[in-house]
Scaffold this motif. Structure first.
Motif, PDB file in Angstrom:
ATOM      1  N   SER A  10       0.832  -1.200   0.000  1.00 18.85           N
ATOM      2  CA  SER A  10       0.000   0.000   0.000  1.00 18.85           C
ATOM      3  C   SER A  10       0.868   1.253   0.000  1.00 18.85           C
ATOM      4  N   GLY A  11       1.996   1.177   0.702  1.00 24.99           N
ATOM      5  CA  GLY A  11       2.889   2.334   0.780  1.00 24.99           C
ATOM      6  C   GLY A  11       3.466   2.717  -0.568  1.00 24.99           C
ATOM      7  N   TRP A  12       3.917   1.714  -1.348  1.00 26.22           N
ATOM      8  CA  TRP A  12       4.516   2.042  -2.652  1.00 26.22           C
ATOM      9  C   TRP A  12       3.463   2.424  -3.681  1.00 26.22           C
ATOM     10  N   ASN A  13       2.268   1.920  -3.542  1.00 24.63           N
ATOM     11  CA  ASN A  13       1.206   2.391  -4.432  1.00 24.63           C
ATOM     12  C   ASN A  13       0.912   3.872  -4.202  1.00 24.63           C
ATOM     13  N   ASN A  14       1.077   4.310  -2.953  1.00 26.63           N
ATOM     14  CA  ASN A  14       0.788   5.708  -2.621  1.00 26.63           C
ATOM     15  C   ASN A  14       1.986   6.626  -2.843  1.00 26.63           C
ATOM     16  N   ALA A  15       3.197   6.057  -2.818  1.00 25.25           N
ATOM     17  CA  ALA A  15       4.408   6.895  -2.853  1.00 25.25           C
ATOM     18  C   ALA A  15       5.115   6.889  -4.197  1.00 25.25           C
ATOM     19  N   ALA A  16       4.507   6.298  -5.222  1.00 21.62           N
ATOM     20  CA  ALA A  16       5.196   6.132  -6.504  1.00 21.62           C
ATOM     21  C   ALA A  16       5.667   7.461  -7.087  1.00 21.62           C
ATOM     22  N   ASP A  17       4.806   8.456  -7.137  1.00 19.38           N
ATOM     23  CA  ASP A  17       5.186   9.748  -7.723  1.00 19.38           C
ATOM     24  C   ASP A  17       6.258  10.440  -6.895  1.00 19.38           C
ATOM     25  N   GLU A  18       6.134  10.373  -5.570  1.00 22.29           N
ATOM     26  CA  GLU A  18       7.094  11.032  -4.695  1.00 22.29           C
ATOM     27  C   GLU A  18       8.456  10.345  -4.756  1.00 22.29           C
ATOM     28  N   TYR A  19       8.461   9.011  -4.839  1.00 23.86           N
ATOM     29  CA  TYR A  19       9.724   8.281  -4.956  1.00 23.86           C
ATOM     30  C   TYR A  19      10.462   8.705  -6.210  1.00 23.86           C
ATOM     31  N   GLY A  21      10.633  11.445  -7.645  1.00 24.45           N
ATOM     32  CA  GLY A  21      11.313  12.719  -7.518  1.00 24.45           C
ATOM     33  C   GLY A  21      12.272  12.805  -6.351  1.00 24.45           C
ATOM     34  N   ALA A  22      12.259  11.799  -5.477  1.00 27.13           N
ATOM     35  CA  ALA A  22      13.075  11.851  -4.268  1.00 27.13           C
ATOM     36  C   ALA A  22      14.291  10.932  -4.353  1.00 27.13           C
ATOM     37  N   PHE A  23      14.062   9.639  -4.335  1.00 27.02           N
ATOM     38  CA  PHE A  23      15.159   8.674  -4.315  1.00 27.02           C
ATOM     39  C   PHE A  23      15.712   8.360  -5.698  1.00 27.02           C
ATOM     40  N   ALA A  24      14.981   8.678  -6.749  1.00 27.85           N
ATOM     41  CA  ALA A  24      15.385   8.261  -8.086  1.00 27.85           C
ATOM     42  C   ALA A  24      16.770   8.762  -8.458  1.00 27.85           C
ATOM     43  N   ARG A  25      17.079  10.004  -8.113  1.00 29.42           N
ATOM     44  CA  ARG A  25      18.387  10.553  -8.484  1.00 29.42           C
ATOM     45  C   ARG A  25      19.524   9.870  -7.731  1.00 29.42           C
ATOM     46  N   LEU A  26      19.179   9.091  -6.711  1.00 31.16           N
ATOM     47  CA  LEU A  26      20.179   8.346  -5.954  1.00 31.16           C
ATOM     48  C   LEU A  26      20.242   6.886  -6.397  1.00 31.16           C
ATOM     49  N   THR A  27      19.104   6.201  -6.441  1.00 32.65           N
ATOM     50  CA  THR A  27      19.102   4.766  -6.752  1.00 32.65           C
ATOM     51  C   THR A  27      19.531   4.477  -8.180  1.00 32.65           C
ATOM     52  N   THR A  28      19.341   5.440  -9.077  1.00 29.82           N
ATOM     53  CA  THR A  28      19.751   5.215 -10.462  1.00 29.82           C
ATOM     54  C   THR A  28      21.273   5.182 -10.618  1.00 29.82           C
ATOM     55  N   GLN A  29      21.998   5.641  -9.621  1.00 33.46           N
ATOM     56  CA  GLN A  29      23.452   5.636  -9.699  1.00 33.46           C
ATOM     57  C   GLN A  29      24.045   4.225  -9.659  1.00 33.46           C
ATOM     58  N   SER A  30      23.269   3.250  -9.239  1.00 25.82           N
ATOM     59  CA  SER A  30      23.748   1.864  -9.164  1.00 25.82           C
ATOM     60  C   SER A  30      23.532   1.086 -10.456  1.00 25.82           C
ATOM     61  N   ILE A  31      22.768   1.642 -11.372  1.00 24.36           N
ATOM     62  CA  ILE A  31      22.291   0.851 -12.508  1.00 24.36           C
ATOM     63  C   ILE A  31      23.421   0.333 -13.384  1.00 24.36           C
ATOM     64  N   GLY A  32      24.366   1.173 -13.726  1.00 22.51           N
ATOM     65  CA  GLY A  32      25.439   0.734 -14.620  1.00 22.51           C
ATOM     66  C   GLY A  32      26.209  -0.450 -14.063  1.00 22.51           C
ATOM     67  N   SER A  33      26.590  -0.378 -12.796  1.00 21.13           N
ATOM     68  CA  SER A  33      27.333  -1.474 -12.166  1.00 21.13           C
ATOM     69  C   SER A  33      26.483  -2.731 -12.063  1.00 21.13           C
TER      70      SER A  33
END
Length: 270
Positions: A10-19, A21-33
């Motif tokens: 339920s939390g991620w269904n409600n927080a999708a848009d906020e995530y 804009g918030a964590f995306a600029r951080l978690t995407t840094q792991s993608i290449g590795s």
């Protein structure tokens, strides 16, 4: 459905848009590795588990892989499908994958293990759907003593609020930060050739209040901890976070917090 899984779902269904804009600029840094660790490239059949808005899936497809993204959050999948036409996204359970054995050459999970009530089962499922010789890779956060944002927020809660609020119990958040624990889970999932590496990352903010705001709106477990505080406690926690983040001010304005991740990967024998 366990109470913890229900909280996360339920939390991620409600927080999708906020995530996004918030964590995306951080978690995407792991993608290449992560993609390098599983050998993503032309002709590789790749399953991205807990795909969220589709960041890993999109980069894997750009590298030539044939990609399927899976998530249990319909809200996350709505964003993924809108942004990444041509990639298959399906709603499903990381702990009970609806795919035949040996369906994929690579499986990834970028920070998804932190949000499962039985992550060991998800690792076994990843191993099941891997073809012989395929690789599985997943990322988690380094321990709080290394990840400044978690150290600051959890420290502020301990100082100004209550850590023992009544929340559904879940697996230890930092368990797979320990390479030995990650190795154990991967080997018990039938995988070999375990490799672990640290990915150095930085989370940047323009203003001191943004860390608290991101944790409140773009997370689930940490947000639930903060929301369970009284108004007085929450205001004190927010003030303490702003005070601590000052140590990470950078020239030109803003703040840069070290937030390394731990990438573990392994191969299916054969």
């Amino acid at each position: 459905m366990s109470a913890f899984r229900d909280l996360e779902h339920s939390g991620w269904n409600n927080a999708a848009d906020e995530y996004d804009g918030a964590f995306a600029r951080l978690t995407t840094q792991s993608i290449g590795s992560l993609l390098q660790a599983v050998g993503a490239g032309p002709g590789v059949r790749l399953l991205d588990v807990a795909c969220g808005p589709g960041y890993v899936a999109a980069e894997a497809a750009r590298r030539g892989a044939t990609v399927t993204g899976l998530d249990f959050s319909a809200s996350m999948l709505k964003i993924a499908r809108a942004r990444h036409a041509g990639i298959t996204f399906v709603e499903g359970d990381a702990q009970s994958l609806g795919f035949p054995d040996a369906s994929f050459d690579a499986v990834t999970m970028n920070f998804g293990a932190l949000h499962l009530d039985d992550p060991d089962r998800a690792i076994r499922e990843a191993g099941r759907v891997l073809a012989p010789g395929g690789r599985f890779g997943f990322t988690v956060w380094a321990p709080p003593e290394q990840t400044a944002a978690f150290r600051i927020v959890l420290g502020a809660v301990a100082k100004c609020g209550r850590a023992d609020v009544p929340l559904p119990p879940g697996p230890p958040f930092f368990q797979f930060s320990d390479p030995a624990r990650a190795r154990q889970a991967l080997e018990q999932g039938g995988l070999t050739d375990v490799r672990t590496q640290i990915i150095e990352q930085s989370w940047r903010f323009g203003a001191a209040h943004e860390l608290f705001d991101c944790m409140m709106s773009g997370t689930v477990r940490t947000a639930a901890l903060l929301k369970a505080q009284t108004d007085t406690e929450r205001k004190a926690i927010s003030a303490a976070i702003e005070q601590e983040i000052a140590a990470f001010a950078v020239a030109g304005g803003g703040y840069a917090l070290p937030m390394p991740s731990v990438l573990s990967s392994a191969r299916k024998p054969g």
